[in-house]
Design a protein around this motif. Sequence first.
Motif: not given
Length: 441
Positions: A45-46, A49, A237, A241
């Motif tokens: 996830t990070s 991002t 994106a 995500i």
Amino acid sequence: MEEKVTYRRTLTLFQVVALGLAWMSPMIYFTVYGIAYEGSSGWMTSSYTVAAAAILLTALSYIVMSKRFSSSASAYTYVKKAIHPYAGFLVGWVVLLEYIFSPVIACLTFGLYMHAQFPAVPASVWIIGINLIFAIVNIIGIKFSAGLSKIFVVVQILFIALFCAFLIKGLAANAAAIAVQPLLPHGEWGISAILTGASIVCFSFLGFDTVTTLADETINAHKTIPRAIMLIVLIAAVMYIVVSVLTKLVFPSLSFTNGDAAGFELMRLVGGAGLQSLFISVLIMAVFTQGVIAVTSASRLLHVMGNDSTLPRRFFGKLHSKYKTPVNSIAAVCVVSMLALVLSLETAIKFVSLGALTAFVFVNGSVVVQMYVKEKRRSFSQTIVYLIIPLTGACFVGWLLTLLDRTALIMGACWLMVGILYHLYRTKPALAAIMQKRQLD
């Protein structure tokens, strides 16, 4: 006198976005899942991002340049007009790696998947067959390709929505297990893993830039292309995500027996054999559409370079009188795509990555040179948009370039040397005339 044949302007915003997403292929999230998961140590996830934020910086540079120069050919045109024609040639030559080897990846991937499903049929048969189909679909015209891409991209998005529905169902069955903490970085180790993962998953966003090659076939291109670029990056994106968040909540930790087939294993964990079978079908469809638009983009770049006489004009600069498509350029791309019979997937990916990242660096630099230096747009807000943002994007992408292995960089240097020698050969008569004139003076 031969009548000049031009493109038809038929593409709408929705069609351009569909073509861009088709090249990007949303299903790539699952095909690189194992590599990305291991590279980010589970911080998907990070990492996505951070990667999305970095790609957005470069996307903003493409938007600026597509508004300033509305003609096709992407980085090649932007660098040529903003910096210098010779710099434009060198960048265009390197960018050819991204555009020409993308269809190779599509042909090779399609052949491998189909051979896995039907072992009796050699992969080479599938590769040759799909390559011929890519050629025919592209010769017929961009409108047909756009319609096909639109349908198949919608199918990919619907599959990702179905995958998320399975994850949400799993969460509802065990709501007490939901924890936000695993999604957030903590400590130096977490941040390092996230940055490493971001450098890997950035490649999931490649493709948004290819829509700039369709400017000559797009209605109201100076407005449509910038909007399409932004929509493509934002849609990708959000998808990446959201899927990463839901997967992390359901499966805080994962391990795979085969990292290359991690997406396949993930399907069985989430939805069993049924979802796994559907995944293969949609994945093959995604590879097909990515190949179609990859040939489209590559042939348009070759055509523009032919029109500029950067490449032989008689061959690459022609459009078919009936179909209004660059048939010769399409044929050339599909001939190169036959390299899928002998190249490894890893080698083809290295070529594409090198070409794309080089283009990103120079497009960011073109914004600074054109808008900030030449046109002197230097107010406070303009300094942020035309200097700080593109420089930040260029630095980040340049850092990604340094992460490519030595073999990829050596291959890129060799390709660039071939381009320099070719340019010297093409300009030899002009250089001789200049030298002769100087001697006479």
